[in-house]
Design a protein around this motif. Structure first.
Motif, PDB file in Angstrom:
ATOM      1  N   UNK A  51      -0.068   6.320  -7.010  1.00 37.43           N
ATOM      2  CA  UNK A  51      -1.505   6.380  -7.274  1.00 37.43           C
ATOM      3  C   UNK A  51      -1.890   7.252  -8.464  1.00 37.43           C
ATOM      4  N   UNK A  52      -1.064   8.230  -8.827  1.00 41.13           N
ATOM      5  CA  UNK A  52      -1.383   9.094  -9.965  1.00 41.13           C
ATOM      6  C   UNK A  52      -0.903   8.514 -11.289  1.00 41.13           C
TER       7      UNK A  52
ATOM      8  N   UNK B 289     -10.409   5.253  -1.660  1.00 39.96           N
ATOM      9  CA  UNK B 289      -9.187   5.994  -1.963  1.00 39.96           C
ATOM     10  C   UNK B 289      -9.507   7.017  -3.047  1.00 39.96           C
ATOM     11  N   UNK B 290      -9.106   8.238  -2.821  1.00 36.57           N
ATOM     12  CA  UNK B 290      -9.323   9.304  -3.802  1.00 36.57           C
ATOM     13  C   UNK B 290      -8.762   8.887  -5.155  1.00 36.57           C
ATOM     14  N   UNK B 291      -9.573   9.047  -6.190  1.00 35.05           N
ATOM     15  CA  UNK B 291      -9.146   8.727  -7.543  1.00 35.05           C
ATOM     16  C   UNK B 291      -9.416   7.301  -7.980  1.00 35.05           C
ATOM     17  N   UNK B 292      -9.853   6.440  -7.046  1.00 35.10           N
ATOM     18  CA  UNK B 292     -10.154   5.056  -7.409  1.00 35.10           C
ATOM     19  C   UNK B 292     -11.427   4.994  -8.246  1.00 35.10           C
TER      20      UNK B 292
ATOM     21  N   UNK C 170       0.808  -1.221   0.000  1.00 38.18           N
ATOM     22  CA  UNK C 170       0.000   0.000   0.000  1.00 38.18           C
ATOM     23  C   UNK C 170       0.841   1.271   0.000  1.00 38.18           C
ATOM     24  N   UNK C 171       2.024   1.266   0.607  1.00 43.49           N
ATOM     25  CA  UNK C 171       2.841   2.476   0.579  1.00 43.49           C
ATOM     26  C   UNK C 171       3.317   2.775  -0.839  1.00 43.49           C
ATOM     27  N   UNK C 172       3.662   1.744  -1.606  1.00 43.40           N
ATOM     28  CA  UNK C 172       4.039   1.953  -3.006  1.00 43.40           C
ATOM     29  C   UNK C 172       2.835   2.403  -3.822  1.00 43.40           C
ATOM     30  N   UNK C 173       1.678   1.812  -3.555  1.00 41.29           N
ATOM     31  CA  UNK C 173       0.452   2.220  -4.230  1.00 41.29           C
ATOM     32  C   UNK C 173       0.180   3.698  -3.978  1.00 41.29           C
TER      33      UNK C 173
END
Length: 105
Positions: A10-11, A29-32, A3-6
């Protein structure tokens, strides 16, 4: 994908939340993009085959299955290890669709 890499990437990826609507409304999660697991096969056209996809659910089980299905369809897909539970434990931000603090349902 951890999750930290995600969170860091994320962008640069297509994040697909495969949880049910009530889970999505509790916190996402914002943008999902919300595509419930059962709808993934019929909504493949919404995903760009040239961009990596990461799937997420509550614990990582359903999203792992969705990622495997997407790989079989030719997508570069990974699973968010530990799902929203790991995201919350890492202290990463998530909200309701209305912008209120989220919870894992």
């Amino acid at each position: 994908m951890q999750v930290d890499e995600l969170y860091r990437r994320r962008n640069d990826i297509q994040l697909v939340d495969v949880r049910e609507p009530e889970e999505w409304h509790a916190g996402r999660i914002e943008g999902a993009r919300h595509i419930p697991m059962a709808e993934v096969p019929s909504r493949l056209a919404e995903l760009d085959r040239t961009q990596p996809v990461v799937t997420v659910c509550r614990s990582g089980h359903r999203s792992g299955q969705a990622a495997e299905f997407l790989r079989q369809q030719g997508y570069a897909a990974e699973n968010a290890e530990g799902g929203m539970q790991a995201w919350q434990q890492a202290g990463l931000p998530f909200t309701t669709p209305e912008g209120k603090p989220g919870k894992v349902a």
